[in-house]
Design a protein around this motif. Structure first.
Motif, PDB file in Angstrom:
ATOM      1  N   THR A 166     -22.799  -8.351 -16.935  1.00 59.27           N
ATOM      2  CA  THR A 166     -21.452  -7.920 -16.869  1.00 59.27           C
ATOM      3  C   THR A 166     -20.918  -6.923 -17.056  1.00 59.27           C
ATOM      4  N   GLU A 193     -12.081  -5.064 -19.413  1.00 56.19           N
ATOM      5  CA  GLU A 193     -11.743  -6.085 -19.826  1.00 56.19           C
ATOM      6  C   GLU A 193     -11.622  -6.505 -17.990  1.00 56.19           C
ATOM      7  N   GLY A 194     -10.742  -6.272 -17.581  1.00 55.06           N
ATOM      8  CA  GLY A 194     -10.028  -6.458 -16.538  1.00 55.06           C
ATOM      9  C   GLY A 194     -11.360  -6.118 -15.299  1.00 55.06           C
ATOM     10  N   ASP A 250     -14.359  -8.681 -15.133  1.00 59.47           N
ATOM     11  CA  ASP A 250     -13.933  -9.693 -14.089  1.00 59.47           C
ATOM     12  C   ASP A 250     -13.479  -9.556 -12.779  1.00 59.47           C
ATOM     13  N   ILE A 263     -17.436  -9.189 -12.136  1.00 57.91           N
ATOM     14  CA  ILE A 263     -17.896 -10.175 -11.342  1.00 57.91           C
ATOM     15  C   ILE A 263     -17.368 -10.857  -9.682  1.00 57.91           C
ATOM     16  N   ALA A 264     -16.537 -10.713  -9.729  1.00 61.10           N
ATOM     17  CA  ALA A 264     -15.655 -11.667  -8.430  1.00 61.10           C
ATOM     18  C   ALA A 264     -16.038 -10.703  -7.241  1.00 61.10           C
TER      19      ALA A 264
END
Length: 466
Positions: A146, A330-331, A334, A337-338
């Motif tokens: 990630t 961190e945001g 994500d 990943i999306a």
């Protein structure tokens, strides 16, 4: 003029505006050209444009602001289409990108934004690929993690530390490219209709990407030492842009730098008006000596650094990065990943790490800087012999931002050159305010073939005669 003919011309204007909106060449909230300017561009009467604008306003696609003009609302726009538009494509950022990326092998590309393949470290790339092929099966078959390869992130953190930018691993995310890094930041920090500030001129794909996000673009003139600070402060105070995107080192397309005084002022203005800065540092390794960096001076409180290796190692092996506050990373993880289900390919990240870890990378970049300095010294006089004059002589990099001779139309010159197999980059594709109509960007590394100058000379002559 007959009513039918006027009706047809009105419909032509409406179709052109709809096509520009559908292709995101106009973004929601953006002001349409003035009636007089649109009439001149479309070669119709002002009354025809008035009627077209009134009908589009009745449809809800645009709206009038008394005393200000007409603005795109975005209502009823279809999804962004990648198909060829029904009307002839304008010479815009997409036009330049398509011509450069789709060019046949025998075409010359002084308007493109990368080095020739023969300048890249081909032997090191092949060695690295052979080593990876003999390694773990996971490198060849698995998704990327990630945050991306830890060995490559550690190498980057060490390089940043040499500049005085000391970060933790939690502040760095690897991405599939520098463009994807900017895309993720836009998704994370912005909403459609938000205002973003760019330099004028700026890298043309900033314009294309930001409009694809349906953002409102404003620009500030770029000087030889950074943005025009008075204009920068005035726009920041009046418009409250959420983001400012820039190159500090070897600015694209001008090759300009950033002075220490300008860097501190930019950071102060951004803090006063709650503006985040994205510093695209993709040209850092082309500098002969490091210049001021906003990310270093700011410590990544308000600045986000992005970069990639497509200019220095390989555009075929895509790998970029984002350095930012840990909570923002961190945001962004994500979001990556999306949208991509993991970080960059382990094969790409492993290859970049292998080359960066060897002493060969520094030697490669020393040779590239030497060759580029030689190319700038050779190309600039040949362009001046055609009446094409550099705006400034950069300290490094491969761009020359040049003014064409009086009376030459860069768009027409580009079209004429393309017909002879030469891809150029006219000035206004880099300009939000469309103030670079007399300029053109040249890539000195792509100008070793004498035919470039012969085609340029013919295109310049034909443009002035037309």
């Amino acid at each position: 003029m007959s009513d039918r003919r006027r009706q047809t011309r009105t419909e032509d204007v409406m179709a052109a505006i709809r096509a520009q909106a559908a292709a995101r060449q106009l973004a929601p909230g953006e002001r349409l050209p003035s009636i007089r300017r649109c009439a001149a561009a479309m070669r119709v009467s002002p009354s025809t444009v008035v009627e077209a604008y009134d009908r589009l306003a009745a449809e809800g696609l645009i709206r009038a602001r008394p005393g200000s003009g007409f603005y795109l609302t975005g209502h009823g726009l279809p999804p962004l289409s990648l198909a060829r538009p029904a009307v002839p494509r304008a010479v815009d950022p997409f036009w330049v990108s398509r011509q450069s990326l789709d060019a046949e092998a025998d075409m010359l590309k002084p308007g493109c934004g990368w080095l020739p393949a023969g300048w890249m470290p081909e032997a090191a790339l092949r060695r690295g690929l052979r080593a990876l092929a003999r390694g773990s099966d996971a490198v060849l078959a698995d998704y990327g993690s990630t945050r991306g390869s830890l060995p490559l992130r550690r190498l980057l953190l060490g390089r940043f530390g040499e500049e005085g930018l000391h970060l933790s691993p939690e502040q760095l995310l690897l991405t599939n490219s520098g463009t994807q890094a900017v895309d993720l930041i836009c998704r994370f920090l912005l909403q459609p209709g938000d205002t973003v500030l760019v330099d004028d001129p700026c890298y043309f794909n900033f314009r294309a990407l930001l409009r694809a996000h349906r953002l409102r673009l404003l620009s500030v003139p770029r000087t030889a030492s950074g943005p025009d600070l008075a204009a920068f402060e005035a726009v920041a105070a009046a418009e409250r842009p959420r983001l400012y995107i820039t190159n500090s080192a070897l600015h694209n397309p001008t090759g300009a730098g950033l002075s220490p005084q300008a860097a501190y002022r930019v950071l102060g203005i951004a803090a006063a008006h709650d503006m985040t800065i994205v510093e695209d540092d993709i040209f850092a390794d082309f500098e002969p000596e490091p210049s001021p960096r906003l990310a270093v001076l700011d410590g990544l409180e308000r600045v986000i650094r992005v970069g990639s290796f497509s200019k220095t190692l390989s555009a075929s092996i895509r790998c970029g990065y984002v350095a930012a506050r840990p909570d923002w990373i961190e945001g962004l993880v994500d979001l990556q990943i999306a949208t991509s289900f993991g970080g960059p390919s382990p094969l790409a990240a492993g290859l970049v790490a292998d080359i960066l870890a060897s002493g060969g990378y520094r030697k490669h970049m020393e040779e590239i800087r030497r060759r580029l300095a030689q190319a700038r010294r050779a190309v600039a006089p040949r362009l001046e012999g055609l009446g094409i004059r550099p705006w400034l002589m950069p300290r490094g990099g491969f761009y020359l931002w040049c003014r064409l001779p009086e009376g030459a139309d860069p768009v027409e010159v580009s079209r004429l050159a393309l017909a002879e197999g030469v891809v150029l980059a006219p000035g206004n594709v880099f300009s939000v305010a469309q103030t670079a109509g007399g300029f053109m960007r040249f890539n000195v590394a792509q100008m070793g073939e004498p035919r470039v100058y012969a085609v340029l000379e013919r295109a310049l002559r034909a443009s002035r005669q037309g």
